[in-house]
Structure formats: C-alpha cells, structure tokens
Design a protein around this motif. Sequence first.
Motif, PDB file in Angstrom:
ATOM      1  N   GLY A  19      38.571  34.872  45.892  1.00 44.83           N
ATOM      2  CA  GLY A  19      38.729  36.140  45.209  1.00 44.83           C
ATOM      3  C   GLY A  19      37.684  37.158  45.659  1.00 44.83           C
ATOM      4  N   ILE A  20      38.076  38.429  45.621  1.00 47.97           N
ATOM      5  CA  ILE A  20      37.186  39.526  45.986  1.00 47.97           C
ATOM      6  C   ILE A  20      37.070  40.474  44.796  1.00 47.97           C
ATOM      7  N   PHE A  21      35.836  40.692  44.327  1.00 48.18           N
ATOM      8  CA  PHE A  21      35.601  41.632  43.231  1.00 48.18           C
ATOM      9  C   PHE A  21      35.544  43.046  43.790  1.00 48.18           C
ATOM     10  N   ARG A  22      36.398  43.893  43.235  1.00 44.55           N
ATOM     11  CA  ARG A  22      36.430  45.292  43.686  1.00 44.55           C
ATOM     12  C   ARG A  22      36.527  46.207  42.475  1.00 44.55           C
ATOM     13  N   SER A  23      36.010  47.406  42.655  1.00 46.59           N
ATOM     14  CA  SER A  23      36.199  48.442  41.629  1.00 46.59           C
ATOM     15  C   SER A  23      37.046  49.555  42.229  1.00 46.59           C
ATOM     16  N   THR A  24      37.911  50.093  41.413  1.00 43.66           N
ATOM     17  CA  THR A  24      38.837  51.151  41.861  1.00 43.66           C
ATOM     18  C   THR A  24      38.581  52.404  41.033  1.00 43.66           C
ATOM     19  N   TYR A  25      38.529  53.517  41.706  1.00 38.94           N
ATOM     20  CA  TYR A  25      38.324  54.788  41.001  1.00 38.94           C
ATOM     21  C   TYR A  25      39.011  55.891  41.805  1.00 38.94           C
ATOM     22  N   ARG A  26      39.187  57.010  41.143  1.00 38.00           N
ATOM     23  CA  ARG A  26      39.901  58.123  41.768  1.00 38.00           C
ATOM     24  C   ARG A  26      38.927  59.286  41.986  1.00 38.00           C
ATOM     25  N   VAL A  27      38.949  59.814  43.174  1.00 39.72           N
ATOM     26  CA  VAL A  27      38.189  61.020  43.519  1.00 39.72           C
ATOM     27  C   VAL A  27      39.210  62.087  43.892  1.00 39.72           C
ATOM     28  N   GLY A  28      39.450  62.987  42.966  1.00 40.62           N
ATOM     29  CA  GLY A  28      40.476  63.989  43.198  1.00 40.62           C
ATOM     30  C   GLY A  28      41.840  63.310  43.248  1.00 40.62           C
ATOM     31  N   ALA A  29      42.521  63.547  44.328  1.00 41.90           N
ATOM     32  CA  ALA A  29      43.857  62.952  44.480  1.00 41.90           C
ATOM     33  C   ALA A  29      43.805  61.636  45.227  1.00 41.90           C
ATOM     34  N   LYS A  30      42.606  61.216  45.647  1.00 41.64           N
ATOM     35  CA  LYS A  30      42.488  59.995  46.448  1.00 41.64           C
ATOM     36  C   LYS A  30      41.958  58.824  45.613  1.00 41.64           C
ATOM     37  N   VAL A  31      42.469  57.623  45.913  1.00 41.82           N
ATOM     38  CA  VAL A  31      42.024  56.389  45.260  1.00 41.82           C
ATOM     39  C   VAL A  31      41.015  55.690  46.170  1.00 41.82           C
ATOM     40  N   ARG A  32      39.861  55.402  45.623  1.00 42.07           N
ATOM     41  CA  ARG A  32      38.797  54.769  46.392  1.00 42.07           C
ATOM     42  C   ARG A  32      38.570  53.317  45.903  1.00 42.07           C
ATOM     43  N   HIS A  33      38.085  52.421  46.789  1.00 43.22           N
ATOM     44  CA  HIS A  33      37.773  51.027  46.450  1.00 43.22           C
ATOM     45  C   HIS A  33      36.344  50.708  46.896  1.00 43.22           C
ATOM     46  N   THR A  34      35.666  49.911  46.075  1.00 46.71           N
ATOM     47  CA  THR A  34      34.343  49.427  46.436  1.00 46.71           C
ATOM     48  C   THR A  34      34.306  47.908  46.245  1.00 46.71           C
ATOM     49  N   THR A  35      33.890  47.188  47.274  1.00 47.41           N
ATOM     50  CA  THR A  35      33.810  45.729  47.196  1.00 47.41           C
ATOM     51  C   THR A  35      32.426  45.338  46.692  1.00 47.41           C
ATOM     52  N   HIS A  36      32.394  44.442  45.653  1.00 47.20           N
ATOM     53  CA  HIS A  36      31.129  44.042  45.037  1.00 47.20           C
ATOM     54  C   HIS A  36      30.717  42.611  45.387  1.00 47.20           C
ATOM     55  N   GLY A  37      31.662  41.817  45.759  1.00 52.94           N
ATOM     56  CA  GLY A  37      31.319  40.424  46.062  1.00 52.94           C
ATOM     57  C   GLY A  37      32.557  39.573  46.223  1.00 52.94           C
ATOM     58  N   ARG A  38      32.314  38.292  46.466  1.00 52.17           N
ATOM     59  CA  ARG A  38      33.400  37.358  46.750  1.00 52.17           C
ATOM     60  C   ARG A  38      33.118  36.028  46.052  1.00 52.17           C
ATOM     61  N   VAL A  39      34.184  35.381  45.558  1.00 46.64           N
ATOM     62  CA  VAL A  39      34.059  34.076  44.922  1.00 46.64           C
ATOM     63  C   VAL A  39      35.002  33.095  45.626  1.00 46.64           C
ATOM     64  N   ALA A  40      34.465  31.921  45.990  1.00 42.83           N
ATOM     65  CA  ALA A  40      35.252  30.906  46.690  1.00 42.83           C
ATOM     66  C   ALA A  40      34.932  29.530  46.113  1.00 42.83           C
ATOM     67  N   GLY A  41      35.708  28.525  46.520  1.00 42.95           N
ATOM     68  CA  GLY A  41      35.475  27.162  46.050  1.00 42.95           C
ATOM     69  C   GLY A  41      36.012  26.896  44.664  1.00 42.95           C
ATOM     70  N   ILE A  42      36.871  27.782  44.165  1.00 47.71           N
ATOM     71  CA  ILE A  42      37.470  27.634  42.842  1.00 47.71           C
ATOM     72  C   ILE A  42      38.976  27.490  43.009  1.00 47.71           C
ATOM     73  N   ALA A  43      39.573  26.632  42.226  1.00 47.64           N
ATOM     74  CA  ALA A  43      41.013  26.406  42.322  1.00 47.64           C
ATOM     75  C   ALA A  43      41.780  27.658  41.926  1.00 47.64           C
TER      76      ALA A  43
END
Length: 539
Positions: A19-43
């Motif tokens: 899994g990848i932790f991301r935050s989504t937000y809008r700047v004007g008419a555009k949608v932006r994404h920021t990656t915060h981290g990753r989780v692995a080794g989980i079913a």
Amino acid sequence: MSAPRIHLEIQSRGDRHYGIFRSTYRVGAKVRHTTHGRVAGIALPQLRLMQAALRDDVTPRGSAEALQILNSREHGASAALFQLAKDIGLDRLLYSRSDPWVRSALAMIIGRLIYSGSKLSLSQLKPRSTLWEVCGIEGVVDVDTHCYEPMDRLLERQEAIQRTLAGKHLKGGQLVLYDLTSSYFEGEYVDSDLVTFGYNRDGKKGHEQVVIGLLCNAEGCPIGTEVFRGNTKDSTTAMAQVRKLRDDYGLEQIIWVGDRGTITQANAALINSTEDLHSISALTHPEIVKLLDRKVLQAELFDDKNIVEVLDPEDPTKRYCLCRNPVTTQRESKTRRRLLDCTQAGLEKIAQSPRRAKDEVIGARVGKLLARYKVGKFVTWSVTEGKLQWSFDEAAIAAEQVFDGCYVIRADVPKELMAATELVLTYKSLSLVEQAFRNLKTVSLEMRPVYHKTDDRIRSHVFICVLAYYLQWHLTQRLKPLFESDGKGKNRQWTIQNVLETLKGIRRERVKINNVEIEITTQPDADQQRILDLLKTTP
C-alpha cells in the motif's frame, strides 16, 4: 486549495500486495497528490481494512454493523495434531516425500482422532473445519481422490511403515506385547473373505466379524497390526507375528508377552526352542491343575502379598510365578455364590413343578439350566420316574474356592534378565494393549461401524485407526503433566476427549469489518494455551 485527504492506495506486483499512503487535494481546477510512505509485508485483507479505516464512510466504532462473523470453522485441534504429527515424524513415516496422497492420508489419520465417522463425512468437513487446509489440501475435497485412493496407497506401504515403527520403538529388539480382539460388522459383506462368523469378544451374537491383532512395545505404543479372518483362533496367529519380527523386521532378543489364548503350551515350546526368543504368559486353569497333580505347585504357596517362584523340575528353564489378587478373590467367590444361588432356585423350581413330564424332558430342562449358569461340575443330579433329585458337591465347591484369585505367570526368561516381580508386572502390562483396543473400538477412535466392503479397504481402515492411536499415544505422553495434576472422581476434568473439545474452541473465522472481509484465528484462553504449550504447538 482544498484540505488534504489521506488515503491508502493498494497496488499489486504478482501475488504480492503493498500500500501507498497518499494525500489528495485540489489547487484551483487541478487535483494534486502527495506520497507520504509505503506499507508492505501485510496480507491483502489487512491492507483493505486499513484502506477502509481511512475512508469517510467507515462505520463508527462500537456500532453493531462494524463487525460481522460470516463463517466459523474448527481450527485448534486440527492444527495442533497436524503439528504434533509433523513433530513425531508421522508424515515422513508414511512416505519420504510429501506427495498429495500422503497429505490426504495424514488428514484421515488426524480426522479419525477428532471426528471419526465415515470417509465421506470427513471429505465434507471443509466448510466446518480447517483440517484439509492444514494438511495441505486446497480446493474441493473429493472422497475418491482424497480418501479411497490414498487408502489404497497407504495399505501398500503398511509393511514398510510397521518395519520403521518397530525399528524406532523396538531398538535392538526387546519386550513385545501382543493381543487380539474382534470387531463385529453389520450388513452384508459378500465381497469379503475376512468378514465371517467366529467367537465374538463383544458378546454380539449373530454378527459376522474380523479378528484384529495388535503389537505394542513395553510402553503400549502400537507398532503393527494385522486383520485376520473372523473365525481365526488366537493361538494360530502368534508364531507368524514372531517370525515377522525376526525375519522381516530383523529384531533380536525378543521377549514375547501374550495372554493364555495366544501363547499356548505348543507356542511356548516353539518360542523356547528359538535362540534369543522368550515368552511370558499365564497358565489356564487346567494347566494349573496338572501342575498341582504333579506336585510342582501347592495351594498353600499362593499368597496375597508375596510372589512365589517355582521351577519346573522336568524343565528348569520354565519359571512359574504364583500370585493371588485379593480383589479378584472376593469377586470370583461372590460370582460363584450368585451362580450357585440362581442354579439352586432353578433346580428347585424344576423339582417342585406340578406338571408331569417325561424323564428326558426334565433332564433337558436341567441341562439347559446348568449350561446357562456354568456350574454343572458342582451339581450331582438324577431323574427317576419324573422326579428330580439333586445336590451340590460341597467338597468340589470348597476345592475350587481355594484357588479364587489365584493365577500363575509362566515364563522362560532367564533370571538374569528379569526377576519374578518384573515378570508379573510385565504380564500385567498387557492391559496397555487392552486399553488400545478400548480406544480403537469405542472410547475415542470408534473403529466401528466399518463402511468399507472389500478386504483391502477394511485392512486400510483398521491401519488408519491404529496410526491414529499412535498419534493419540504421543498426545497422551506429552499431556502427562496435565493428567497427573488433574482432580479425582467428580473433580476430574481432563480426558483425551475433553482436550480435543477444548482445542476445537480455537476457531478460524471469516469476519466482515466495515465492509472489508478478513480471516482471523481466535486467541487461546488459559486452558487452551496450557495444552498447546505442553504439545509444543501453536494454533
């Protein structure tokens, strides 16, 4: 700019998920994404649960809709016995490779101990038990593929398996306990040569049967079994088993322990004539009488507390250990008195009957009565002109009563190998084989009813039951601290059956949390954990 919203994006690479932790937000008419981290080794189910927890539509904590149990299956007993079987090497004992039929055979052995029942019912357990999955059987379980075909393969391996068991539990050759029992059948077995009428040890008259022989070591651990035709005499099976241990299994210096039926005088003579082969058994009542007539034994030598040893003057290699059991003395005296009282009542009824009858008819009634209570040797009677005259032979009754509770252990084991006390204790250890038969037939493994109709399948079924008892024997050994610390009488808690029922309380459950389905295993309670610790297994 809108407020950032954190979510978990699940991605896959082959059969691996992360899994990848991301935050989504809008700047004007555009949608932006920021990656915060990753989780692995989980079913994957756990990843989906985390994903749901970050969504806005998550059901509030504490809500009844937040958790649903969709399915619950027995897991603890199956998993514990599978790990125990692996630990004692039972899987490798069946075959050196983990072929599919080996995994199926292991499931049948474990299943016999937990569930018993027919092979068809065992094959249909998957919705209610993890047994087949624990043993490595995935997908649909088919009774032909996963039961009947592995039974045939297992029967082909029986001699090799028993040879390995003998080498493991009879290292170098030692004490061997041997006994036989019968198992009755219901229904028609037209395709079987084994199933026929014979002397039934369960008192089930009118039922066909097979005879089952069982070999155990000194501790009662089973090492081999054989199924005989239902009318087989006990004495005819012993020497074949002795030769098998010597010739096929390569064992030496065997001390063969059997009851009066298996080790007759003829068998004892054959065993005694073979180098490094000895026997321990008990004398029948007629054999004791013969020794009394020869003055080898005297009635006054039997003692409640001490074992008296006597050597046969005609053959000093024969040792006789004279014993008396006070509990048996009281029981036999009480039983004889009850039978004599019943016989007396019956004879008086015949003698006082107002009906006139021929002498032959009265004699037949007397004969039937004496045959029923088996005390005819104590009764003197005659019928003359329709009148019955009878009396008890009090001298014969008194002579018989002298030997109540008396028994004689016969052995040809040299004194330097076993003292008299050890000989008697060794013979009494045959009770371990009787205990095995009780478990095989009724208490836990329920060998009956036998649903198979052909001889090979009957043999394989019996072998599976014996291997299940082999697993139970190891289970019992590891749980000795539990049983030894148990209460007495009504305060007793633990039996093998209670242990298995307690372990069955550990469940493998499929639950739904916030619309996400995951599979979990319930945590062991204190009793379950204690059992698992003694077995050195985990749920």
